[in-house]
Write a protein that holds these residues in place. Structure first.
Motif: not given
Length: 586
Positions: A112, A116-119, A123, A127, A448
């Motif tokens: 990951r 910059n994933y945000n799920r 994630d 960060r 999300n």
């Protein structure tokens, strides 16, 4: 007094105490703090600071929960004494997967870092890891792989597709970073004490940046991110799952880590432990109570329908190993009741206690009494927890929340059915999306959720999602969740004389203060009182801790969302002859 400040003072805000993480102390020692404090899965970080100045190196274990040696080694390293330099240690990066002893829960966290994933939960952790790497001069990742790496095929256990007993680099040389030289010098020292040739470590170059690499998935890995994005040396130390002596594996992995730390300029004295300590730690001195009664294997816990579980750790195990404890109900595997509230609206058969993923005790449940019934004329009533507080929502009503709030949907009051409650747009289990969202801690962040499930609310500042009862044979019912943006209004500081200063929050601007030291005491926001954290110069700032404002040294202060680590904005403090806001370009 400015108009903005008068406006802030005239409005009623909820006092939002800023619960922080660790801070950059001026003296040598070690301390531990948590990211995501107050959530179901707080992320513990240990900072070791030497008496002499030196580089800062990050060491991490437990990014995949079935790699026990990695997180045990990292945890033992927290007991080391550093005399020069600093070490940031994240012992267990992926606690949910450790609790279940699985490589991953939602997604593979070590894949990951290509963006910059945000799920998912993973994630949010990624960060924080990026944040920690930003203040590090090198990175060491601790793993436990299958078989034994060998550059040519020998047999099924010894070949280029196995990872065990290796030190992995993404390339031999990156820019001016000679990874091969560093690793080979460690291998010469490390393997000199390993008599069994098959157990000796090898240099494993994945050639991540080559077009024809056999390991393209490594481009999403954390070592690749650290090397390519931060330009710092990064490598992974892999022991083998095929070696059963965990005490021996941990000892070798810790030795390799200490050797690497010393080559990076860290003076460190390793902790003392025995192989027997490692073998026994997870089951040693671990116990909890449920509603005031100790949970014992084979025992019975009496519960009344509609009651709230009160779970308390009695003994958390050896402090030098600090195992992660989890209590699972048989109907909700993976939901840790030690850090999550539960009102028992549906019966279940067993409670299971785990320590770092190992089963410690399993108790049976005996149910006494009946569930209180709702009055017949009332609308169906949903039972929820919002930020740890019970909330009852009737059919058609709206639950008002703020970005980053924690929601747990418990069920229907007075129902004797096996309920299915679906927050449309949220997926609790990606690999088994059956619409059942009961029991899971849901961090209310619209980013999300699946955006197409948002519904109109009549308020452009609010994002609305619908919760629907999908229980077979039950009357249809539902309610709405409105998620408002989290807004920071003001910071409360105190100066060296103890005088209070109220600073209106204006992201992107400068704020001038007289030169000196200030203590961050509190903040006003529009939400719950523990959902903000603050960082300065890439270091978290704890409530009650001081920071300095000096002439010619602007100090950026960033406020973040505590449950997601999302950035809410930055102000810059500068020393000047007057107090107040100014343009960030001044």
């Amino acid at each position: 007094m400015s108009f903005l400040l008068r406006r802030i003072l005239s409005t009623t805000f909820s006092l939002s105490l800023i619960v922080m993480l660790f801070v950059s102390h001026a003296h040598a020692g070690s301390w531990e703090h948590s990211f995501f404090a107050g959530t179901q899965y707080p992320l513990k970080v240990v900072f070791l600071q030497g008496e002499e100045e030196g580089p800062t190196i990050m060491v991490q274990g437990g990014i995949q929960g079935d790699e026990t040696s990695g997180f045990v080694t990292a945890q033992l390293l927290t007991q080391a004494k550093v005399t020069r330099g600093n070490v940031i240690i994240l012992p267990r990066a992926n606690v949910p997967s450790i609790n279940l002893h699985k490589r991953q829960i939602n997604v593979d966290m070590n894949r990951r870092f290509d963006q910059n994933y945000n799920r998912f939960y993973e994630d949010r952790v990624a960060r924080v890891i990026r944040f920690l790497l930003a203040q590090s001069d090198a990175f060491i990742h601790l793993h436990e792989g299958s078989g034994f790496y060998n550059p040519t095929y020998v047999d099924n256990l010894r070949n280029p597709k196995r990872y065990g007993q290796s030190i992995i680099v993404d390339t031999l040389v990156f820019d001016k970073i000679d990874l091969a030289h560093t690793v080979n010098s460690v291998l010469d020292e490390l393997n000199g004490s390993i008599r069994t040739r098959d157990y000796q470590f090898k240099l494993f170059n994945t050639k991540t940046f080559d077009k024809g690499t056999a390991y393209p998935e490594m481009r999403k890995s954390l070592t690749c991110y650290a090397l390519a994005e931060h330009g710092i040396p990064a490598m992974a130390v892999e022991v083998s799952k095929s070696i059963r002596q965990i005490g021996w594996k941990v000892r070798q992995q810790l030795s390799a880590t200490i050797m690497l730390l010393r080559r990076f300029g860290i003076s460190v004295i390793p902790p003392e432990f025995t192989d027997q300590d490692v073998r026994a730690y997870a089951r040693k001195g671990v116990s909890i109570s449920v509603n005031g009664r100790p949970l014992r294997s084979g025992g019975v816990i009496n519960l009344v329908p509609g009651s709230t579980l009160a779970v308390e750790p009695l003994d958390s195990g050896p402090s030098e190993f600090a195992p992660e404890l989890a209590l699972f109900a048989s109907d909700r595997p993976g939901v840790n009741l030690i850090n999550a509230r539960r009102m028992v609206l549906e019966p279940f058969s067993e409670l299971e206690l785990r320590s770092d993923g190992k089963r410690i005790a399993k108790a049976h449940i005996k149910w006494t009494g009946k569930m209180p019934q709702s009055p017949g004329e009332d609308k169906p009533m949903f039972v929820c927890w919002l930020n740890g507080n019970p909330v009852f929502v009737r059919d058609g009503e709206v639950l008002h929340a703020v970005l980053g709030d924690q929601l747990i949907m418990e069920g229907m009051w007075g129902s004797d059915l096996k309920e299915i409650i679906n927050l449309k747009g949220f997926v609790a289990i990606p690999w088994a999306n059956n619409g059942q969202d009961l029991g899971w801690e849901i961090i209310l962040d619209p980013d999300n959720f699946i955006g197409r499930y948002a519904v109109k609310s009549g308020n452009s500042d609010v994002t609305r999602f619908r919760v629907i009862r999908e229980t077979p044979g039950a009357p249809k019912a539902g309610f709405y969740v409105d998620i408002a943006p989290r807004t920071v209004h003001a910071l409360k500081l105190s100066d060296e004389r103890g005088q209070t200063l109220l600073v209106p929050w204006m992201a992107g601007l400068n704020y001038r203060l007289p030169e000196g030291r200030y203590v961050l005491e509190a903040a006003w926001s529009n939400g719950a009182n523990d959902k903000l954290i603050t960082t300065t110069k890439n270091m978290p700032l704890d409530r009650g801790e001081a920071f300095s404002v000096k002439i010619g040294k602007p100090l950026p202060l960033t406020v973040r969302q505590a449950t997601t680590f999302g950035d809410l904005g930055t102000m810059t403090f500068t020393a000047g002859s007057f107090v107040g806001l100014s343009s960030a370009t001044n």
